[in-house]
Design an enzyme around this catalytic site. Sequence first.
Site, PDB file in Angstrom:
ATOM      1  N   HIS A  97       0.858  -1.194   0.000  1.00  0.00           N
ATOM      2  CA  HIS A  97       0.000   0.000   0.000  1.00  0.00           C
ATOM      3  C   HIS A  97       0.893   1.244   0.000  1.00  0.00           C
ATOM      4  O   HIS A  97       1.964   1.250   0.599  1.00  0.00           O
ATOM      5  CB  HIS A  97      -0.918  -0.015   1.232  1.00  0.00           C
ATOM      6  CG  HIS A  97      -1.952   1.064   1.183  1.00  0.00           C
ATOM      7  ND1 HIS A  97      -1.669   2.365   1.530  1.00  0.00           N
ATOM      8  CD2 HIS A  97      -3.246   1.044   0.787  1.00  0.00           C
ATOM      9  CE1 HIS A  97      -2.764   3.094   1.367  1.00  0.00           C
ATOM     10  NE2 HIS A  97      -3.733   2.315   0.909  1.00  0.00           N
ATOM     11  N   GLU A 169      -4.487   1.726  -7.039  1.00  0.00           N
ATOM     12  CA  GLU A 169      -4.946   2.781  -6.135  1.00  0.00           C
ATOM     13  C   GLU A 169      -4.098   4.031  -6.381  1.00  0.00           C
ATOM     14  O   GLU A 169      -3.032   4.186  -5.765  1.00  0.00           O
ATOM     15  CB  GLU A 169      -4.763   2.346  -4.688  1.00  0.00           C
ATOM     16  CG  GLU A 169      -5.499   1.085  -4.307  1.00  0.00           C
ATOM     17  CD  GLU A 169      -5.759   1.041  -2.809  1.00  0.00           C
ATOM     18  OE1 GLU A 169      -6.945   1.033  -2.448  1.00  0.00           O
ATOM     19  OE2 GLU A 169      -4.814   1.063  -2.030  1.00  0.00           O
TER      20      GLU A 169
END
Length: 254
Positions: A97, A169
């Site tokens: 992430h 993302e």
Amino acid sequence: MTVWIGTSWKMNKTLSEATEWAGGLAEFLAGRQLGEVQPFVIPPATAIAAVAQTLREEPRVLVGAQNAHWEDAGAWTGEVSVPQVADAGARIVEIGHSERREHFGETDETVRAKVAATLAHGLVPLLCIGEPADVKDAGGSTAHVLEQAARALEGLEAEQLGRVLIAYEPIWAIGEHGRPAGVAELEEPFAALGGAYGHRVAGLLYGGSVNLDNAAQLLGIAHVDGLFVGRTAWRLEGYLRLLEIAVQHATARP
Ligand code: PEP
């Protein structure tokens, strides 16, 4: 084709909040058909076991971990390993992430090692990739994410690749300071990711400021196999509504 609807809670929720959310989800799902929709939830490490235990009668929901080390055990103070999160009930491991890359020194190399360790233990790696705003402004989004994916997945055999989930993302679209991406901004990166990995991985997900107003549109983008959601899904009602939107989307597909 499976439609993935998942949430990571980041560093949020106490044990009681976590079990309340998971209990509410189990209640909602009891006796309900999900069709091709695959729910997953990624609590903080402290709540993985409690959430997995609360969802024990609902094996359709996959529980995950937000991170795991590439080594199985050893002198790595503060870390948890893939066997440890698996022991707690995790079946997915979120890897790379952007917050971990930015604040905790994750590199393409550590991400690659974590993907390999996760696969070696039979869990599903959820590889997160995404470009910062300056790269996007310079027109480099697609090249950036293709490069990140290639580095993380280097050397995998077809069978291993087939167990990987990729979440695109864009960093400019996620979290409190993010702005929701428009469909037109996502078409090109997803076309490229779909071309490179579409039929070779378990799924290509989109994440970043997903909300109840844009979820259906985002699911309609070519090569998007699901949504990976933060804030909107932290309240159970938001997550349940996203599941309903996904079921509707999956049912309406030709
Ligand atoms: C994220 O940070 O990965 C994310 C998808 O968050 P949000 O949905 O809150 O933008």
